[in-house]
Design an enzyme around this catalytic site. Sequence first.
Site, short mmCIF file in Angstrom:
data_model
loop_
_atom_site.label_atom_id
_atom_site.label_comp_id
_atom_site.label_asym_id
_atom_site.label_seq_id
_atom_site.Cartn_x
_atom_site.Cartn_y
_atom_site.Cartn_z
CB SER A 51 -0.95 0.02 1.20
OG SER A 51 -0.25 0.21 2.40
CE LYS A 88 -2.91 1.88 4.88
NZ LYS A 88 -2.73 1.03 3.76
#
Length: 186
Positions: A51, A88
């Site tokens: 990700s 993230k």
Amino acid sequence: MEEQRPLAETQKKKSPYFELYDWMDCIVYSVLVVVLLLSFCFRLIGVDGTSMVPTLQDCDRVLLRSMFYEPQAGDIVVFTKLKNPLVKRIIATEGQVVDIDFMQGVVYVDDVPLDEPYINEPTQTRGDVSFPVEVPPGCVFVMGDNRNHSSDSRVLEVGMVDVRHILGKISYRIMPFSSFGKITYS
């Protein structure tokens, strides 16, 4: 000559056990300092998944700075949500409004398009969150750099991240050694 003699005599009187004790004492204190630093100031974390491509790769090992950290937009953070820690990028902080134009693939914060040279591709994958959305107090809005292959704040399962769940900011990539170095935030 008299001053050198007592020093030489003192050195002769040291036994090998005293020198071994001295070394062990230094080693124990050094290990204690490293353990305290790694427990309270830094952590070693492994990246699991894609990700954050291209910024971070699957199986990268990174050093996390946790002490005295204040979340800021653009920082790459590790936080606890669901069962595993997630990695993230912070897109917006409390009080800011996030909007995404999925047709153009552009993310807006407070009606200003973000300059995101770090993303893998434009943002075109929707989640189940309706936009625009305001970040509530004490939370941040996060997204992966590999936008179309990331479960992040666009998905209710992850949603807004409470800042109390942030473990810290990623500072350095430790492994692989070919990519060793400070993480740049451009």
